[in-house]
Write an enzyme that holds these catalytic residues in place. Structure first.
Site, mmCIF file in Angstrom:
data_model
loop_
_atom_site.group_PDB
_atom_site.id
_atom_site.type_symbol
_atom_site.label_atom_id
_atom_site.label_comp_id
_atom_site.label_asym_id
_atom_site.label_seq_id
_atom_site.Cartn_x
_atom_site.Cartn_y
_atom_site.Cartn_z
ATOM 1 N N GLU A 202 0.833 -1.200 0.000
ATOM 2 C CA GLU A 202 0.000 0.000 0.000
ATOM 3 C C GLU A 202 0.870 1.253 0.000
ATOM 4 O O GLU A 202 1.976 1.249 0.548
ATOM 5 C CB GLU A 202 -0.900 0.036 1.237
ATOM 6 C CG GLU A 202 -1.876 -1.105 1.331
ATOM 7 C CD GLU A 202 -2.743 -1.042 2.581
ATOM 8 O OE1 GLU A 202 -3.655 -1.879 2.701
ATOM 9 O OE2 GLU A 202 -2.505 -0.161 3.428
ATOM 10 N N LYS B 287 2.334 4.533 1.303
ATOM 11 C CA LYS B 287 2.501 5.109 2.639
ATOM 12 C C LYS B 287 2.284 6.614 2.529
ATOM 13 O O LYS B 287 3.084 7.330 1.940
ATOM 14 C CB LYS B 287 3.891 4.815 3.208
ATOM 15 C CG LYS B 287 4.016 5.284 4.658
ATOM 16 C CD LYS B 287 5.356 4.944 5.262
ATOM 17 C CE LYS B 287 5.342 5.221 6.764
ATOM 18 N NZ LYS B 287 4.837 6.550 7.136
ATOM 19 N N ARG C 49 -2.642 10.484 10.880
ATOM 20 C CA ARG C 49 -3.399 9.250 11.115
ATOM 21 C C ARG C 49 -4.711 9.588 11.814
ATOM 22 O O ARG C 49 -4.737 10.367 12.774
ATOM 23 C CB ARG C 49 -2.554 8.326 12.002
ATOM 24 C CG ARG C 49 -3.140 6.925 12.239
ATOM 25 C CD ARG C 49 -2.781 5.981 11.137
ATOM 26 N NE ARG C 49 -3.173 4.610 11.458
ATOM 27 C CZ ARG C 49 -2.329 3.688 11.927
ATOM 28 N NH1 ARG C 49 -1.060 4.002 12.166
ATOM 29 N NH2 ARG C 49 -2.741 2.456 12.133
ATOM 30 N N ARG D 263 -3.929 9.499 16.262
ATOM 31 C CA ARG D 263 -3.245 8.276 16.688
ATOM 32 C C ARG D 263 -2.980 8.273 18.193
ATOM 33 O O ARG D 263 -2.780 7.219 18.790
ATOM 34 C CB ARG D 263 -1.940 8.083 15.915
ATOM 35 C CG ARG D 263 -0.880 9.124 16.181
ATOM 36 C CD ARG D 263 0.387 8.811 15.396
ATOM 37 N NE ARG D 263 1.001 7.574 15.845
ATOM 38 C CZ ARG D 263 1.886 6.885 15.133
ATOM 39 N NH1 ARG D 263 2.222 7.301 13.929
ATOM 40 N NH2 ARG D 263 2.429 5.797 15.614
ATOM 41 N N GLU E 29 -5.860 7.894 7.001
ATOM 42 C CA GLU E 29 -4.966 9.046 7.020
ATOM 43 C C GLU E 29 -5.674 10.208 6.333
ATOM 44 O O GLU E 29 -6.454 9.995 5.392
ATOM 45 C CB GLU E 29 -3.698 8.700 6.243
ATOM 46 C CG GLU E 29 -2.515 9.560 6.564
ATOM 47 C CD GLU E 29 -1.497 8.859 7.437
ATOM 48 O OE1 GLU E 29 -0.435 9.450 7.664
ATOM 49 O OE2 GLU E 29 -1.764 7.743 7.909
ATOM 50 N N PHE F 232 -7.500 2.738 5.077
ATOM 51 C CA PHE F 232 -6.787 1.516 4.717
ATOM 52 C C PHE F 232 -7.160 0.320 5.583
ATOM 53 O O PHE F 232 -6.657 -0.781 5.356
ATOM 54 C CB PHE F 232 -5.269 1.723 4.739
ATOM 55 C CG PHE F 232 -4.733 2.427 5.966
ATOM 56 C CD1 PHE F 232 -4.697 1.800 7.193
ATOM 57 C CD2 PHE F 232 -4.252 3.717 5.852
ATOM 58 C CE1 PHE F 232 -4.193 2.441 8.299
ATOM 59 C CE2 PHE F 232 -3.741 4.378 6.970
ATOM 60 C CZ PHE F 232 -3.705 3.730 8.200
ATOM 61 N N ARG G 57 3.619 -2.601 17.432
ATOM 62 C CA ARG G 57 4.413 -2.535 16.206
ATOM 63 C C ARG G 57 4.622 -3.968 15.745
ATOM 64 O O ARG G 57 5.681 -4.558 15.912
ATOM 65 C CB ARG G 57 5.738 -1.813 16.477
ATOM 66 C CG ARG G 57 6.366 -1.205 15.241
ATOM 67 C CD ARG G 57 7.545 -0.332 15.601
ATOM 68 N NE ARG G 57 7.157 0.893 16.283
ATOM 69 C CZ ARG G 57 6.685 1.969 15.684
ATOM 70 N NH1 ARG G 57 6.533 1.977 14.367
ATOM 71 N NH2 ARG G 57 6.366 3.048 16.376
ATOM 72 N N LYS H 124 6.949 -1.088 6.957
ATOM 73 C CA LYS H 124 7.057 0.101 6.116
ATOM 74 C C LYS H 124 8.402 0.131 5.410
ATOM 75 O O LYS H 124 9.425 -0.268 5.966
ATOM 76 C CB LYS H 124 6.841 1.371 6.937
ATOM 77 C CG LYS H 124 7.800 1.561 8.089
ATOM 78 C CD LYS H 124 7.412 2.762 8.949
ATOM 79 C CE LYS H 124 8.313 2.880 10.181
ATOM 80 N NZ LYS H 124 7.895 3.982 11.079
#
Length: 522
Positions: free
Chosen positions: A208, A210, A215, A230, A259, A299, A377, A383
């Protein structure tokens, strides 16, 4: 609980690298806390204040009083002191703030003072991150650690879960569930060097774009829409275009992750700083929207029509997202079901290159079979974006506090001007190992300019001859009125020192400004 107990645990956490030992230390501490103390203990160990900001900087610590001989400060006393400091405003506030801080320090032992310097100065680094605190809480209360992680994910706050667990044990976890209108912590991504490494790590995946925006988590319940950042702050009133987009959804009840971005006249993404300024604007929202409209791009879908989708694999969540959100509201992506096939790997690399060419930060590669691991994470989101570095000159450094007391820590970074002088671009203390701190403290003192040559400089700042070159990684360049050339670096961190390179070969202001003008990712 005495602050001394907290300070001692913090010191012992910093002294060990063994995860099992850290977990045991935290479990012992949490077992001794009351429900009212638990949220404070969790916050302080993670380097956070419940009050968030109380207006205390390094200048407030100047000439601290001698420490107390015996510990007397309770954790709840500390919270009350911070409350008193946080509400100060107006004429005389700075002086009163300093008086209250010094009053607090005078009641603190040497160990407690060191902890307070680190906590208030943002340099509390003893390894007690939220993930370790979760494990310690689970051990202290006899609850399964995965159940605690899920509760934190759904509550959006570790301190809230800590209070409930200490008060009621495992039964408290049943109260934490995904509800429309109550935000959950966002899932985060790890980093890979390139697309191929990400493909090898994940197996079946989607690539996807970035997006370099803000966010947002969007909750819709019929006509009611709420938008969270976020960090779970509500910003609904500032983003009417996102509220309108939520009403376009095919479902009246949904929770989406996405986003908000802004586009220029050519349809390319605007700088993050522009978007952050717009999202931060609370006054004249209609005027701000007219001057810089924002576009939400989703997303992920976390809940829909009363169903919790968190545990579903990503491929199923995306299928639901495609059903609910129109195509212009969904992130551009490429599914790679079998990354061992050379032609699909080539397409993934081309997609990533195209994302950069379109002005985006890079790509995020997501495992198609993975659930949504909120607040973590996780290994299933990776990423990939270019790493940018500059060779800059150290202009000064600041004496550290807390764990870095006695070390030159925060570096002032400069780029070379055409006339041979240097323009400050910002500061960083990121990326410095203990060994590097020791080395730079010794080396920079050798380069220190005599105090009489920089009269008026704060006494915790050591000005140095501009001779030492340091390689700095960063995420981008943005405008800033704080620095002489009007630019600064985003998320700068030290990579290494370049003693092989003279200051005359450091990167120039022109190079840095050029990165701002053409966006570093391009």
């Amino acid at each position: 609980m005495l602050l001394a107990d907290l300070a001692r645990t913090s010191r012992e956490l910093a002294a060990t690298t063994m995860r099992s030992r850290k977990r045991a230390l935290l479990a012992e501490l949490f077992a001794a806390t009351t429900p009212d103390e638990a949220p404070l203990v969790v916050s302080y160990l993670s380097g956070r204040l419940p009050q968030r900001r109380i207006g205390v900087g390094w200048a407030t610590f100047k000439d601290p009083p001698p420490p107390a001989e015996e510990p007397t400060i309770e954790v709840r006393d500390l919270d009350a002191a911070f409350d008193r400091i946080a509400v100060l405003a107006g004429k005389g506030a700075q002086g009163e703030r300093k008086r209250l801080v010094h009053e607090l320090l005078a009641a603190a032992t040497a160990d407690e003072q060191r902890f307070l310097f680190g906590l208030l100065g943002g340099e509390l680094r003893q390894g007690a991150l939220d993930a370790l605190a979760v494990e310690g809480l689970a051990a202290a209360t006899g609850v399964d650690v995965e159940a605690v992680r899920r509760a934190v994910m759904l509550a959006g706050r570790l301190d809230v879960v800590a209070r409930a667990l200490v008060a009621d044990g495992a039964a408290a976890l049943d109260t934490f569930r995904l509800d429309v209108g109550r935000p959950v912590l966002p899932m985060l991504a790890k980093t890979a060097r390139d697309v191929d490494e990400a493909l090898d790590t994940l197996g079946p995946c989607a690539v996807e774009e970035k997006l370099d925006g803000i966010r947002v988590q969007v909750h819709r319940d019929g006509d009611d829409v709420r938008i969270f950042t976020r960090t779970l702050d509500e910003i609904t009133g500032r983003l009417p275009e996102v509220v309108a987009a939520a009403h376009e959804l095919a479902s009246p009840r949904a929770v989406l992750d996405g986003e908000v971005i802004a586009l220029d006249d050519e349809g390319r993404p605007r700088a993050f700083q522009d978007i952050a300024g717009r999202v931060g604007s609370r006054l004249d929202v209609a005027g701000a929207q007219a001057s810089l409209p924002l576009y939400p791009v989703f997303f992920d879908l976390l809940a829909v029509d009363g169903r919790d989708l968190l545990d579903l694999p990503a491929r199923e969540r995306h299928a639901e997202l495609a059903r609910v959100a129109p195509a212009p509201r969904r992130v551009r992506r490429l599914a790679v079901e079998d990354p061992t096939r050379p032609e699909l790997r080539a397409r993934a690399r081309e997609f990533a290159a195209d994302a950069l060419a379109r002005g985006h930060e890079g790509v995020v590669v997501k495992g198609l079979d993975a659930p949504y691991s909120a607040g973590r994470r996780g290994a299933s989101w990776v990423k990939v974006k270019p790493v940018h570095t500059l060779d800059l000159v150290v202009l000064a450094a600041e004496w550290g506090h807390g764990r870095r007391t006695g070390k030159l820590s925060n570096l002032h970074l400069g780029a070379r001007r055409a006339d041979g002088t240097f323009a400050m671009l910002g500061k960083t203390f990121k990326g410095l190992t203990d060994a590097l701190l020791d080395w730079q403290t010794e080396r920079l003192q050798e380069l220190a300019v005599p105090a009489e040559e920089h009269v008026g400089e704060a006494d915790w700042v050591v000005r140095v001859r501009p001779e030492l070159v340091v390689e700095v990684a960063f995420d981008g360049v943005q405008r800033s009125s704080r620095y002489p050339e009007g630019v600064t670096l985003r998320f700068a961190r030290v990579v290494r020192y370049r003693e092989d390179k003279p200051a005359a070969e450091a990167d120039t202001v022109e190079t840095v400004v050029g990165l701002l003008q053409r966006r570093p990712q391009e």
